[in-house]
Scaffold this motif. Structure first.
Motif, short mmCIF file in Angstrom:
data_model
loop_
_atom_site.label_atom_id
_atom_site.label_comp_id
_atom_site.label_asym_id
_atom_site.label_seq_id
_atom_site.Cartn_x
_atom_site.Cartn_y
_atom_site.Cartn_z
N PRO A 66 -6.34 8.17 14.94
CA PRO A 66 -5.36 7.97 14.09
C PRO A 66 -4.41 6.80 14.30
CG PRO A 66 -5.65 9.95 15.24
CD PRO A 66 -6.55 9.20 15.86
N TYR A 67 -4.14 6.52 15.48
CA TYR A 67 -2.94 5.58 15.69
C TYR A 67 -3.73 4.14 15.11
CZ TYR A 67 -0.19 1.97 17.90
OH TYR A 67 0.81 1.06 18.05
N THR A 68 -4.92 3.94 15.52
CA THR A 68 -5.46 2.69 15.00
C THR A 68 -5.36 2.62 13.38
OG1 THR A 68 -7.20 2.88 16.71
CG2 THR A 68 -7.62 1.10 15.25
N ALA A 69 -5.68 3.73 13.08
CA ALA A 69 -5.72 3.91 11.40
C ALA A 69 -4.39 3.49 10.85
CB ALA A 69 -6.11 5.33 11.14
N ALA A 70 -3.30 3.90 11.50
CA ALA A 70 -1.65 3.58 11.01
C ALA A 70 -1.67 2.25 11.23
CB ALA A 70 -0.98 4.68 11.60
N LEU A 71 -2.12 1.55 12.48
CA LEU A 71 -1.88 0.17 12.79
C LEU A 71 -2.50 -0.76 11.51
CD1 LEU A 71 -0.43 -1.09 15.29
CD2 LEU A 71 -2.68 -1.12 16.28
N ALA A 72 -3.79 -0.26 11.08
CA ALA A 72 -4.75 -0.92 10.14
C ALA A 72 -3.86 -1.16 8.87
CB ALA A 72 -6.14 -0.33 10.42
N ARG A 73 -3.26 0.02 8.75
CA ARG A 73 -2.64 0.12 7.31
C ARG A 73 -1.29 -0.68 7.13
NH1 ARG A 73 -1.43 4.65 4.75
NH2 ARG A 73 -0.33 5.14 6.79
N SER A 74 -0.70 -0.76 8.38
CA SER A 74 0.58 -1.37 8.23
C SER A 74 0.16 -2.76 8.49
CB SER A 74 1.47 -1.16 9.46
OG SER A 74 0.94 -1.53 10.50
N ALA A 75 -0.30 -3.62 7.42
CA ALA A 75 -0.84 -4.81 7.22
C ALA A 75 0.28 -5.86 7.89
CB ALA A 75 -1.29 -5.30 5.82
N PRO A 76 -0.03 -6.55 8.74
CA PRO A 76 0.75 -7.70 9.04
C PRO A 76 1.38 -8.43 7.91
CG PRO A 76 -0.99 -7.87 10.42
CD PRO A 76 -1.33 -7.07 9.28
N ALA A 77 0.69 -8.71 6.99
CA ALA A 77 1.04 -9.57 5.75
C ALA A 77 2.27 -8.71 5.20
CB ALA A 77 -0.05 -9.30 4.65
N ARG A 78 2.15 -7.37 5.17
CA ARG A 78 3.34 -6.69 4.89
C ARG A 78 4.60 -6.69 5.46
NH1 ARG A 78 1.84 -0.65 3.89
NH2 ARG A 78 -0.21 -1.39 3.63
N ALA A 79 4.18 -6.65 7.01
CA ALA A 79 5.58 -6.90 7.80
C ALA A 79 5.94 -8.24 7.80
CB ALA A 79 4.77 -6.38 9.19
N GLY A 80 5.20 -9.24 7.49
CA GLY A 80 5.70 -10.53 7.83
C GLY A 80 5.45 -11.03 9.17
N HIS A 81 5.05 -12.36 9.41
CA HIS A 81 4.60 -12.71 10.66
C HIS A 81 5.88 -12.47 11.70
CE1 HIS A 81 1.70 -13.97 13.62
NE2 HIS A 81 3.03 -14.76 14.23
N GLY A 82 5.32 -12.12 12.93
CA GLY A 82 6.29 -11.86 13.98
C GLY A 82 6.91 -10.66 14.00
N ALA A 83 6.92 -10.06 12.86
CA ALA A 83 7.78 -8.72 12.80
C ALA A 83 7.26 -7.58 13.69
CB ALA A 83 7.68 -8.19 11.23
N ARG A 84 8.11 -6.81 14.08
CA ARG A 84 7.37 -5.76 15.11
C ARG A 84 6.89 -4.84 14.36
NH1 ARG A 84 8.05 -6.93 20.74
NH2 ARG A 84 8.03 -9.31 20.14
N LEU A 85 5.54 -4.44 14.59
CA LEU A 85 5.05 -3.26 13.90
C LEU A 85 5.80 -2.10 13.75
CD1 LEU A 85 1.16 -3.84 14.80
CD2 LEU A 85 2.32 -4.52 12.61
N GLU A 86 5.86 -1.39 12.74
CA GLU A 86 6.27 0.14 12.60
C GLU A 86 5.11 0.92 11.67
OE1 GLU A 86 9.01 1.39 13.68
OE2 GLU A 86 10.44 0.05 14.13
N PRO A 87 4.14 0.98 12.61
CA PRO A 87 2.94 1.49 11.78
C PRO A 87 3.22 3.13 11.55
CG PRO A 87 2.45 1.19 14.22
CD PRO A 87 3.60 0.73 13.80
N VAL A 88 3.97 3.87 12.25
CA VAL A 88 4.12 5.17 12.03
C VAL A 88 5.48 5.54 12.38
CG1 VAL A 88 2.79 7.40 12.71
CG2 VAL A 88 2.02 5.24 13.54
#
Ligand SMILES: Nc1ncnc2c1ncn2[C@@H]1O[C@H](COP(=O)(O)OP(=O)(O)OP(=O)(O)O)[C@@H](O)[C@H]1O
Ligand SMILES: [Mg+2]
Length: 337
Positions: free
Chosen positions: A255-277
Motif C-alpha cells: 500500500p505504501y508503494t501504491a501511494a508513492l506511485a500515485r504521488s507522481a513526481p511530475a505533480r510534486a515538481g522535481h526535488g520536492a519532498r514526496l508527501e504520498p500519504v
C-alpha cells in the motif's frame, strides 16, 4: 580479484551486495533513533537497483553502511553487509580500505562534504586514478560528467565549485576506477533537469560498459524505475517492497508503494519532498512492534499494529505486508489518499 584476507570470490549465485536484517541506531542528545529496522537488500553483479522512500526512511544510512561509512553516532545493532562475500563490518581496517578502493564507488548526498577541502580536484582524482594520470586523462574523466571547463575544474578547490559541479566531480571520482558497485545517494539532486538526464545517461552507460552494479538512492520512484531494473521501496528503515521496476511502479503490491506511485513526481515538481500519504513517517526509537506504515495505511487491521510483517513473495516481488494478496492494492481508486 578477491579481497585480501577474506579468501572469497563471489560465486555466480552469490549477490555482489547482500544486506541482511541490518539494524542501525543513531544516538544523539541522549536520544536513540532506529534508522534501519532489519533492512535487507541484495544486488547481483552488474545489477541496477533504485532505492526509494520518503525522507527519513533510511536510504542514506543503508547506503553508508554498504561501505561501513556510517557516522560515529551510528551503531550497527544487528544484521550483516556482505560485498562480494566479504562481511564488511568484520573486516580489518586495511582490508576494508582495500575493499572500498577496489570494489566500491560512493556518491554521497552532500557532494561537497565528500570532497577533501584541502586538495585540488585534480589531485583528489589522481588519488583514485593513480599518479600516472596526466592532465588529459584527468580532464577526460571530468568531461564525461559534462563539466564544461575540465582543466579549470581540476585546478579548483572544492569550495570554488557550485553544488551541481561538486556533484558531478563526486560522480566522476566514484566512477573513475570502474568500481564493481556504485552507491549513489541522490546523485543528481543539485542538477537542473537537462544536466541531470545527461549525467544519468553517462553514469548508466559507463556502468553498463564496466559491468558496474548501481544502487541509486532517490526520492523519485518514477525516475528510478526508468533507469533501474529493480526498485526497492523503503519505509521506516525496512525494504517493504522489492521487485522489477516496471511492475513495482505500475502494479505496486505494498500500500505504501501504491501511494508513492500515485504521488507522481511530475505533480510534486522535481526535488520536492514526496508527501504520498497524509501523516508523517515514523521516527523509531527501537524495533517497530508491527508494520511501521500501519498508522498511515488505509488497509491496516489490528494485526498490522502488533505483528511485524515478514517478506512474502508475491508476483515476482518481496513484500512486507500482512494483507498483500488479500486486497487489490493495484486499483488506484482502492487507495484512499
Ligand atoms: N547523523 C544522524 N544522527 C541522528 N539521527 C540521524 C542521523 N542521520 C540520520 N538520522 C535519522 O535516521 C533516520 C534515517 O535517516 P536517513 O538519513 O538514513 O534517511 P533518508 O531516507 O536518507 O532521508 P533523506 O531522504 O532525507 O535523505 C531518520 O530518522 C534520521 O533522522
Ligand atoms: Mg538521505
Amino acid at each position: 580479484m578477491s579481497v585480501a584476507g577474506t579468501g572469497k570470490e563471489p560465486s555466480p549465485q552469490e549477490p555482489l551486495l547482500d544486506v541482511r536484517g541490518l539494524v542501525v541506531d543513531y544516538a544523539a542528545n541522549g536520544r536513540r533513533v532506529r534508522a534501519l529496522d532489519e533492512a535487507s537488500l541484495s544486488v547481483p553483479a552488474g545489477g541496477t537497483v533504485g532505492v526509494v522512500g520518503e525522507s527519513g526512511s533510511g536510504k542514506s544510512t543503508l547506503g553508508a553502511a554498504v561501505g561501513r561509512l556510517l557516522p560515529p553516532s551510528a551503531e550497527r545493532v544487528g544484521g550483516t553487509v556482505r560485498v562480494a562475500g566479504a562481511p564488511v563490518f568484520e573486516l580489518a581496517p586495511a582490508t576494508l580500505r582495500r575493499m572500498r578502493r577496489e570494489r566500491l564507488g560512493m556518491v554521497f548526498q552532500d557532494p561537497v562534504a565528500s570532497l577533501d577541502p584541502t586538495k585540488r580536484i585534480g589531485a583528489q582524482l589522481r588519488l583514485v586514478l593513480g599518479r600516472r594520470a596526466d592532465k588529459r586523462v584527468l580532464a577526460s574523466h571530468l568531461e564525461r560528467v559534462r563539466l564544461r571547463d575540465p582543466r579549470e575544474v581540476a585546478r579548483a578547490y572544492p569550495h570554488q565549485l557550485s553544488g551541481g559541479m561538486a556533484q558531478r566531480v563526486a560522480i566522476a571520482m566514484a566512477m573513475a576506477a570502474g568500481p564493481e558497485l556504485l552507491v549513489a545517494d541522490e546523485p543528481t539532486a543539485a542538477l537542473d533537469a537537462q544536466v541531470r538526464e545527461e549525467v544519468l545517461d553517462v553514469v548508466f552507460s559507463l556502468a553498463a560498459d564496466a559491468g558496474t552494479a548501481i544502487v541509486w538512492l532517490s526520492h523519485d520512484l518514477a525516475a528510478v524505475a526508468r533507469r533501474c531494473a529493480r526498485v526497492a521501496v523503503m519505509y521506516g528503515g525496512r525494504v517493504v517492497e522489492d521487485g522489477p521496476a516496471g511492475q513495482v511502479l505500475t502494479r505496486p503490491a505494498h500500500p505504501y508503494t501504491a501511494a508513492l506511485a500515485r504521488s507522481a513526481p511530475a505533480r510534486a515538481g522535481h526535488g520536492a519532498r514526496l508527501e504520498p500519504v497524509p501523516g508523517r513517517p515514523p521516527t523509531l526509537t527501537g524495533p517497530s512492534p508491527g508494520c511501521a506504515f500501519a498508522p498511515r495505511c488505509a488497509f491496516a487491521v489490528e494485526r498490522c499494529d502488533r505483528e511485524r510483517p515478514e517478506p512474502v513473495r508475491v508476483d515476482g516481488r518481496d513484500v512486507l505486508c500482512h494483507r498483500v494478496g488479500e486486497l487489490p492494492f493495484t486499483e488506484p481508486e482502492e487507495v484512499t489518499a
